[in-house]
Design a protein around this motif. Structure first.
Motif, PDB file in Angstrom:
ATOM      1  N   GLY A  75       0.816  -1.207   0.000  1.00  0.00           N
ATOM      2  CA  GLY A  75       0.000   0.000   0.000  1.00  0.00           C
ATOM      3  C   GLY A  75       0.850   1.257   0.000  1.00  0.00           C
ATOM      4  N   VAL A  76       0.240   2.365   0.411  1.00  0.00           N
ATOM      5  CA  VAL A  76       0.953   3.647   0.444  1.00  0.00           C
ATOM      6  C   VAL A  76       1.198   4.059   1.896  1.00  0.00           C
ATOM      7  N   ALA A  77       2.101   5.055   2.082  1.00  0.00           N
ATOM      8  CA  ALA A  77       2.431   5.535   3.425  1.00  0.00           C
ATOM      9  C   ALA A  77       2.887   6.981   3.347  1.00  0.00           C
ATOM     10  N   GLY A  78       2.889   7.628   4.501  1.00  0.00           N
ATOM     11  CA  GLY A  78       3.472   8.965   4.607  1.00  0.00           C
ATOM     12  C   GLY A  78       4.957   8.836   4.925  1.00  0.00           C
ATOM     13  N   SER A  79       5.750   9.780   4.447  1.00  0.00           N
ATOM     14  CA  SER A  79       7.190   9.732   4.727  1.00  0.00           C
ATOM     15  C   SER A  79       7.465  10.068   6.189  1.00  0.00           C
ATOM     16  N   GLY A  87       6.937   8.871  -3.973  1.00  0.00           N
ATOM     17  CA  GLY A  87       7.296   8.020  -5.115  1.00  0.00           C
ATOM     18  C   GLY A  87       8.348   6.979  -4.775  1.00  0.00           C
ATOM     19  N   ASP A  88       9.081   7.168  -3.671  1.00  0.00           N
ATOM     20  CA  ASP A  88      10.016   6.135  -3.206  1.00  0.00           C
ATOM     21  C   ASP A  88       9.216   4.985  -2.594  1.00  0.00           C
ATOM     22  N   ILE A  89       9.880   3.855  -2.428  1.00  0.00           N
ATOM     23  CA  ILE A  89       9.257   2.705  -1.749  1.00  0.00           C
ATOM     24  C   ILE A  89      10.001   2.417  -0.455  1.00  0.00           C
ATOM     25  N   VAL A  90       9.252   2.116   0.599  1.00  0.00           N
ATOM     26  CA  VAL A  90       9.850   1.649   1.855  1.00  0.00           C
ATOM     27  C   VAL A  90       9.432   0.201   2.070  1.00  0.00           C
ATOM     28  N   VAL A  91      10.411  -0.672   2.245  1.00  0.00           N
ATOM     29  CA  VAL A  91      10.146  -2.068   2.618  1.00  0.00           C
ATOM     30  C   VAL A  91      10.506  -2.191   4.096  1.00  0.00           C
ATOM     31  N   ALA A  92       9.547  -2.656   4.898  1.00  0.00           N
ATOM     32  CA  ALA A  92       9.757  -2.686   6.352  1.00  0.00           C
ATOM     33  C   ALA A  92      10.733  -3.784   6.752  1.00  0.00           C
ATOM     34  N   GLU A  93      11.634  -3.437   7.659  1.00  0.00           N
ATOM     35  CA  GLU A  93      12.425  -4.478   8.352  1.00  0.00           C
ATOM     36  C   GLU A  93      11.855  -4.695   9.746  1.00  0.00           C
ATOM     37  N   GLU A  94      11.256  -3.610  10.293  1.00  0.00           N
ATOM     38  CA  GLU A  94      10.598  -3.681  11.606  1.00  0.00           C
ATOM     39  C   GLU A  94       9.337  -2.831  11.560  1.00  0.00           C
ATOM     40  N   LEU A  95       8.344  -3.217  12.392  1.00  0.00           N
ATOM     41  CA  LEU A  95       7.113  -2.414  12.508  1.00  0.00           C
ATOM     42  C   LEU A  95       6.781  -2.188  13.969  1.00  0.00           C
ATOM     43  N   ALA A 132      12.349  -6.782  -5.976  1.00  0.00           N
ATOM     44  CA  ALA A 132      11.298  -6.520  -6.966  1.00  0.00           C
ATOM     45  C   ALA A 132      11.018  -5.025  -7.079  1.00  0.00           C
ATOM     46  N   ALA A 133      10.985  -4.339  -5.939  1.00  0.00           N
ATOM     47  CA  ALA A 133      10.659  -2.907  -5.921  1.00  0.00           C
ATOM     48  C   ALA A 133      11.757  -2.072  -6.571  1.00  0.00           C
ATOM     49  N   ALA A 134      13.002  -2.527  -6.424  1.00  0.00           N
ATOM     50  CA  ALA A 134      14.134  -1.766  -6.966  1.00  0.00           C
ATOM     51  C   ALA A 134      14.076  -1.679  -8.489  1.00  0.00           C
ATOM     52  N   GLN A 135      13.292  -2.551  -9.120  1.00  0.00           N
ATOM     53  CA  GLN A 135      13.126  -2.470 -10.577  1.00  0.00           C
ATOM     54  C   GLN A 135      12.183  -1.331 -10.962  1.00  0.00           C
ATOM     55  N   THR A 136      11.450  -0.806  -9.985  1.00  0.00           N
ATOM     56  CA  THR A 136      10.473   0.253 -10.251  1.00  0.00           C
ATOM     57  C   THR A 136      10.952   1.624  -9.786  1.00  0.00           C
ATOM     58  N   THR A 137      11.525   1.713  -8.580  1.00  0.00           N
ATOM     59  CA  THR A 137      11.879   3.022  -8.028  1.00  0.00           C
ATOM     60  C   THR A 137      12.936   2.884  -6.939  1.00  0.00           C
ATOM     61  N   ARG A 138      13.240   4.020  -6.253  1.00  0.00           N
ATOM     62  CA  ARG A 138      14.233   4.006  -5.171  1.00  0.00           C
ATOM     63  C   ARG A 138      13.641   3.312  -3.939  1.00  0.00           C
ATOM     64  N   THR A 193       4.553   2.425  -0.825  1.00  0.00           N
ATOM     65  CA  THR A 193       4.970   3.525  -1.684  1.00  0.00           C
ATOM     66  C   THR A 193       4.625   4.830  -0.986  1.00  0.00           C
ATOM     67  N   ILE A 194       5.542   5.775  -0.993  1.00  0.00           N
ATOM     68  CA  ILE A 194       5.309   7.038  -0.282  1.00  0.00           C
ATOM     69  C   ILE A 194       4.387   7.938  -1.106  1.00  0.00           C
ATOM     70  N   SER A 195       3.239   8.273  -0.503  1.00  0.00           N
ATOM     71  CA  SER A 195       2.226   9.085  -1.188  1.00  0.00           C
ATOM     72  C   SER A 195       2.252  10.537  -0.732  1.00  0.00           C
TER      73      SER A 195
END
Ligand code: ADE
Length: 228
Positions: A75-79, A87-95, A132-138, A193-195
């Motif tokens: 989904g999307v998230a705030g920075s 437009g960047d993507i964050v993949v969680a290592e911890e929540l 997979a995400a790195a093929q799309t954006t930062r 994805t950062i919205s």
């Protein structure tokens, strides 16, 4: 592997349900679960709706009723950091659940009886999603915080950043799925994805992103993930 794919809103999962081969739909607890083959992977797609309770319920039902063995939330998230841009993507290592506070009985953020305030994502799923995400954006990897609040004021995000200096993104579901998966022993990962910048413009930026861009990201990243 039987993969559960959760998003809060339809735009965050746009195209995926249509991409499922031999789809089979089942309504349970006010949500529609669609099972099928997604690029050779046995998958179940569902929209949780917004918030931690909604997400927790959805994750538990995916495991207990649909027999998924792995879960990905997309989904999307705030920075939550100045280096993490729209437009960047964050993949969680911890929540972490940023609005959880049972002090003075337990330390702030700690989930009673787990002894944890941060839940780690599955390493293999996280690597695969980040690749997979790195093929799309930062792509950034690190801490995502969830709470039952849309963060739409600069003072709010500043306070969260002070409490959690390594914060990368804020959203409203991931840490709830993390707790459910931890308790049920299910490997899981979260990709966002950062919205918006979770500041005074966040609500407008969020709506714009959801309407125009979010769906493209969702499809591309999950397609790459499945084919990885
Ligand atoms: N999801 C996307 N943007 C968000 C924000 N600013 N706060 C909470 N959840 C979000």
């Amino acid at each position: 592997m039987r993969l559960g794919i959760i998003s809060a809103l339809a735009e965050e999962q746009h195209g995926l349900i249509e991409a499922l081969e031999s789809p089979y739909k089942l309504v349970h607890g006010m949500r529609e679960y669609t099972a099928g083959k997604l690029w050779e992977i046995d998958a179940v797609c569902v929209l949780s709706r917004i918030g931690k309770v909604a997400a927790a319920m959805t994750a538990a039902i995916l495991v207990e009723k649909f027999g998924v063995t792995h879960i990905v939330f997309t989904g999307v998230a705030g920075s939550g950091d100045k280096n993490v841009k729209v437009g960047d993507i964050v993949v969680a290592e911890e929540l972490i659940q940023h609005d959880f506070n049972a002090s003075p009985l337990f330390p702030q953020f700690e989930i009673p009886l787990t002894g944890l305030s941060r839940f780690a994502t599955d390493r293999a799923l996280t690597e695969r999603l980040a690749g997979a995400a790195a093929q799309t954006t930062r792509v950034h990897r690190g801490l995502i915080a969830s709470g039952d609040q849309f963060i739409g004021k600069l003072t709010q995000i500043q306070a969260l950043k002070t409490a959690l200096p390594d914060l990368l993104a804020v959203e409203m579901e991931g840490a709830a799925v993390a707790q459910v998966c931890f308790e049920l022993g299910i490997p899981f990962a979260v990709i966002r994805t950062i919205s918006d910048n979770a500041n005074d413009e966040a609500a407008v930026d969020f709506m714009h992103f959801i309407k125009t861009v979010a769906s493209r990201y969702a499809y591309e990243v999950i397609e790459n993930f499945c084919k990885w």
